[in-house]
Scaffold this motif. Structure first.
Motif, PDB file in Angstrom:
ATOM      1  N   TYR A   1       3.540  10.888   5.481  1.00 38.43           N
ATOM      2  CA  TYR A   1       4.268  11.398   4.305  1.00 38.43           C
ATOM      3  C   TYR A   1       4.056  12.881   4.031  1.00 38.43           C
ATOM      4  O   TYR A   1       4.279  13.345   2.910  1.00 38.43           O
TER       5      TYR A   1
ATOM      6  N   ASP B   1       1.724   9.393  -5.818  1.00 33.87           N
ATOM      7  CA  ASP B   1       2.367  10.703  -5.645  1.00 33.87           C
ATOM      8  C   ASP B   1       3.100  11.119  -6.924  1.00 33.87           C
ATOM      9  O   ASP B   1       2.990  12.261  -7.375  1.00 33.87           O
TER      10      ASP B   1
ATOM     11  N   GLN C   1       1.070   4.241  -2.779  1.00 30.60           N
ATOM     12  CA  GLN C   1       0.989   5.669  -2.476  1.00 30.60           C
ATOM     13  C   GLN C   1       2.099   6.441  -3.192  1.00 30.60           C
ATOM     14  O   GLN C   1       1.863   7.511  -3.761  1.00 30.60           O
TER      15      GLN C   1
ATOM     16  N   ARG D   1      -5.535  12.687  -1.208  1.00 29.11           N
ATOM     17  CA  ARG D   1      -4.120  12.310  -1.086  1.00 29.11           C
ATOM     18  C   ARG D   1      -3.260  13.086  -2.073  1.00 29.11           C
ATOM     19  O   ARG D   1      -3.731  13.514  -3.122  1.00 29.11           O
TER      20      ARG D   1
ATOM     21  N   GLU E   1       0.840  -1.211   0.000  1.00 29.30           N
ATOM     22  CA  GLU E   1       0.000   0.000   0.000  1.00 29.30           C
ATOM     23  C   GLU E   1       0.870   1.254   0.000  1.00 29.30           C
ATOM     24  O   GLU E   1       0.532   2.251  -0.637  1.00 29.30           O
ATOM     25  N   ASP E   2       1.995   1.201   0.741  1.00 28.32           N
ATOM     26  CA  ASP E   2       2.912   2.337   0.749  1.00 28.32           C
ATOM     27  C   ASP E   2       3.512   2.564  -0.641  1.00 28.32           C
ATOM     28  O   ASP E   2       3.684   3.700  -1.078  1.00 28.32           O
TER      29      ASP E   2
ATOM     30  N   GLN F   1      -2.842  11.098   2.991  1.00 30.30           N
ATOM     31  CA  GLN F   1      -1.407  10.862   2.876  1.00 30.30           C
ATOM     32  C   GLN F   1      -0.765  11.793   1.845  1.00 30.30           C
ATOM     33  O   GLN F   1      -1.398  12.233   0.897  1.00 30.30           O
ATOM     34  N   SER F   2       0.517  12.081   2.078  1.00 29.30           N
ATOM     35  CA  SER F   2       1.338  12.879   1.160  1.00 29.30           C
ATOM     36  C   SER F   2       0.803  14.297   0.959  1.00 29.30           C
ATOM     37  O   SER F   2       0.882  14.852  -0.133  1.00 29.30           O
TER      38      SER F   2
END
Length: 878
Positions: free
Chosen positions: A684, A373, A369, A629, A365-366, A663-664
């Motif tokens: 992140y 990004d 991401q 995100r 999953e990371d 996230q991010s």
């Protein structure tokens, strides 16, 4: 009779006893000590320990050291020389364990984290139980015969004045082990590509293919099945094939500027793609024919800015590299000159280490991401993920395909150009054929193959190599060592020492003058390869490469090649053709759906048009939720496309958000963009920050104490190169990991803060977690140590702790706290500044030893310069 006393190989003996004791449930009751003359190198010790040995006595190594001391070859006493040898083996073992993510020898002992190549299943099952060995191989008969050969050689009558022959394991020796790159193949390739002589190139490929009578690579055991040929005029043109070619990820830093740009210019001419490697790229090359199409983000630092990302056709995430899996990049300090340090946002002279697992990737999953990004930052770019050939890589590749990568690279063990230490040339990684075949089969069986392209590399040299890789499943093909050979590389294996005599793998200006390579040599090589591929396609009766990709039914094992040791090898698992292949695609047929059509950035871009077009100031206000995100990545990409590295003037685009950011948040935020979040944020935040500003404060009306509550997630400022971050509250783990230029203030952090940091400034005005500053090689951190226990929480392996006493440090700390107070209205910052004399003694300055030394040298140089420029000042320095 001495001829009948040959010893059983020590590894076989150790593992046999180890597994027998396990089966009889007595292993825990005893230790295994092995006394052997075989153990010489780090890998020998690693294998013995990994298969059960508790203690090793390498008596022959000690005897050899003793002999060298007595002869005067080593200028020290025996005890010291032996100590040095043991220390070097210990350091090598630590490196091996760290590659595998193992921190103690107890965990490594008997763990069997190895894969076998060329050992029969019968021996594996009985003596190396549980070890993967996919292609079978030698049995007891072959092992006994080899032991007998060594034994007879040892007791043979020595010839007069004879000396021990070098086996040429690492570098080519005339009477040593056979190498794929040897004087004949190197000479013919350089001759043909320099003269543009295709007939001579055919002599080169003939010499390489002749090696396959006694194969050096697994693919040498495979041959094409006979089919009805077609005229070559019916085969797709050279241009279609060269588009599939790429050069390996060799960074400017590991190789010279001249070599790096020559590769880029050549690949642009043939419409292939060159790879920057993980060292960044000079922005001056972005709009020229010396631009590298593939930009590697690797460990997420070393010059990865927003502008770098938008100037790419492909963005590559390196999870591992085949030649040295688990090791990542390592650039010795003597290769880091001013220009390279600038491109990598680092400090000249400081060694740069980049362990390959991204510290923002702990699950698939990371990875998804990070792919998201990068796709947001540059929507037009292909996103690729580089994996390494190993047992189980197919399963990993399936996860990567589901994480929406557009392209997967399977890297083989051969190669390792530019900066590979000698210890990584052998015993690391697996043949590319194994990993590629497994990946192709797994993706086809799970109907994922149509979603991604497959690329491979692993010392590919000829058109036949390309054809075989295509049949095993690859659509694109990488060339690294071979490309450097066309530029003049003579395989001295001095890459990591900065002493390359051909001026290729060095930053030494005198050696770089020796560089004679021309980019047209690489152009010729790529065109020759493509022409040879066309010849093979015509011979096989196919009009395009796409028609043979994944068609393992077109190949079979060649039983006429090999020797007495290869007769037991079975490559049927490489050539397995899944039933699903009859209904599912064998190559890429569709594009990934990245889900970037509805991200918030489209609204931000729309409302920021005045700023993007005319640099007018704009203010935007939005509610935000945790499904939003990578907010800011695409907006920043638009800024970079228009204004490059300079970005926009300070505070041109001002965005205020309310809520919980996903996230991010603020990933790759560029200069001129300021984000203020009233609420909290996930992991992140500020990833790859590229000059932007991020402020996070608690929601209005909050009653909790910010300095006691977590307000942002983990892995903040990962790989940030510049910019400012002010956090009114506590961060999670890995704050400022791999930060190389951003300035940040935070009111408390979890574990691993400032890990692998190479630049920038961090002020922590609250509690810290464990392992602070692990691997930190640059930048400075100021930590408020109110409890007086920071010494316990800091990893002091690479850093020095001192009070904040220097006037410039005091001024810098005050500046950071003033900015923090201004942007966040922090009560903690206000209390510190109002009671400055009380709090200043509680601050600790954390600075890496190497960085401190370089900084001091720089200050001395600047002082000397000032004194020289001032005529009336005496040239004296206290």
């Amino acid at each position: 009779d001495v001829y009948k006393r040959q010893p059983v190989p020590s590894l076989l003996a150790v593992s046999a006893v180890h597994h027998h004791l396990i089966k009889t449930q007595k292993r825990m009751q005893t230790g295994l000590m092995v006394e052997t003359g075989e153990a010489r190198e780090v890998m020998h010790f690693a294998l013995l320990l990994g298969f059960g040995a508790s203690v090793i006595n390498p008596y022959l190594s000690f005897a050899a050291i003793d002999d060298l001391v007595k002869k005067g070859t080593i200028n020290m006493d025996y005890t010291q020389a032996r100590e040095n040898y043991i220390k070097s083996i210990d350091k090598g073992l630590l490196k091996v364990m760290s590659k595998m993510g193992i921190s103690t020898l107890r965990s490594y002992h008997g763990a069997q984290i190895f894969e076998a190549i060329g050992i029969s299943q019968g021996i594996i099952d009985k003596y190396f139980t549980g070890t993967s060995s996919k292609i079978g191989g030698v049995g007891f008969e072959e092992l006994a015969r080899e032991a007998q050969m060594f034994h007879e050689d040892a007791y043979a009558e020595p010839k007069p004045n004879s000396i021990l022959n070098s086996t040429g394991n690492y570098a080519y020796r005339k009477y040593g082990e056979k190498h794929g790159w040897n004087p004949e193949t190197i000479g013919l390739l350089q001759w043909s590509t320099t003269e543009g002589d295709y007939a001579k190139f055919k002599d080169y490929t003939q010499a390489v293919n002749n090696d396959n009578k006694n194969p050096l690579f697994l693919r040498g055991l495979l041959k094409l099945k006979q089919r009805k040929s077609i005229p070559i005029s019916e085969v797709e043109p050279i241009e279609n094939i060269t588009r599939r070619f790429v050069t390996g990820a060799m960074s400017y830093g590991s190789i010279s500027k001249e070599a790096h740009t020559a590769l880029a210019m050549a690949m642009n001419e043939v419409k292939g793609r060159s790879n920057t490697g993980e060292g960044g790229e000079d922005a001056e090359r972005f709009k020229t024919n010396a631009r590298s199409s593939i930009k590697q983000v690797a460990s997420g630092r070393f010059g990865v800015t927003n502008n770098y990302l938008v100037n790419a056709d492909e963005l590559q995430i390196k999870i591992a590299q085949g030649a040295k899996p688990g090791e990542g990049g390592q650039l010795p300090g003597f290769k880091v000159d001013k220009i390279i340090a600038k491109l990598r946002n680092s400090t000249p002279g400081i060694t740069l280490i980049s362990p390959p697992p991204h510290h923002d990737i702990y699950s698939i999953e990371d990875l998804a991401q990070l792919i998201f990004d990068l796709k947001n930052t540059n929507p037009k770019a292909t996103i690729s993920v580089k994996l390494v050939s190993e047992a189980g890589v197919g399963t990993v590749a399936a996860g990567v395909a589901k994480a929406h990568a557009d392209l997967i690279v399977i890297a083989g063990t051969e190669g390792g150009t530019g900066a590979s230490p000698t210890s990584s040339v052998k015993h690391a990684g697996m043949p590319v054929e194994l990993g590629l075949a497994e990946t192709q089969q797994t993706l086809v069986m799970n109907n994922l193959r149509g979603r991604v392209k497959l690329q491979t590399d692993g010392q590919l040299k000829t058109g036949l190599d390309v054809i075989k890789m295509a049949i095993l499943g690859a659509e694109e093909y990488g060339f690294a060592t071979s490309a450097l050979v066309t530029l003049g590389c003579i395989m001295m294996r001095k890459c990591h020492l900065n002493t390359c005599p051909a001026g290729i793998a060095t930053q030494n200006p005198e050696l770089r003058k020796r560089f004679i390579g021309k980019y047209v040599n690489v152009v010729n090589f790529m065109n020759f390869l493509a022409e040879e591929v066309r010849e093979y396609l015509a011979e096989m009766g196919y009009k395009s490469l796409n028609e043979i990709i994944g068609r393992t039914d077109l190949m079979e094992q060649d039983t006429t090649v090999g020797n007495w040791k290869t007769k037991g090898i079975d490559v049927s698992r490489l050539l397995y053709f899944p039933e699903e292949a009859k209904i599912y695609p064998l190559h890429n047929t569709s594009t990934q759906k990245h889900g970037i059509e509805d991200v918030m950035d489209w609204q931000l871009i729309k409302e920021s048009q005045a700023a993007l077009l005319n640099q007018a100031k704009v203010w935007v206000s939005k509610d935000i939720t945790n499904i939003d995100r990578a907010v800011g990545a695409m907006l920043s990409g638009e800024v970079s496309k228009r204004y490059g590295e300079a970005g926009l003037p300070k505070n041109t685009i001002n965005c205020k958000f309310s809520g919980s950011a996903g996230q991010s948040f603020g990933a790759f935020l560029t200069k001129g963009v300021a984000f203020k979040l009233e609420g909290d944020a996930n992991d992140y935040l500020g990833k790859g920050l590229s000059g932007g500003k991020i402020i996070v404060i608690p929601p209005a009306g909050s009653t909790f104490k910010p300095e006691e509550n977590i307000i942002i997630g983990n892995t903040v400022l990962y790989g940030a190169t510049s910019g400012n971050v002010y956090i009114r509250g506590v961060a999670g783990e890995r704050f400022a990991v791999r930060n190389s230029g951003a300035y940040a203030v935070v009111e408390g952090v979890g574990d691993h803060c400032c890990e692998y940091m190479t630049g920038g400034r961090v002020a922590v005005i609250g509690k810290t977690g464990r392992n602070f500053a692990a691997g930190m090689s640059g930048g400075v951190a100021y930590v408020l140590d109110e409890e007086g226990d920071f010494d316990y929480y800091c990893n002091k392996g690479l850093v020095d702790l001192s009070p904040v006493e220097d006037a410039s440090d005091v001024q810098e700390l005050q500046y950071l706290l003033n900015k923090h107070l201004l942007h966040t209205n922090s009560e903690k910052a206000q209390e510190i500044l109002v009671n400055w004399s009380k709090y200043l003694p509680k601050f600790i300055k954390v600075i890496p030893f190497e960085y401190k030394k370089v900084q001091q040298e720089q200050k001395i140089k600047e002082l000397d310069q000032k004194l020289m420029e001032t005529e009336d000042a005496p040239y004296v320095r206290e």
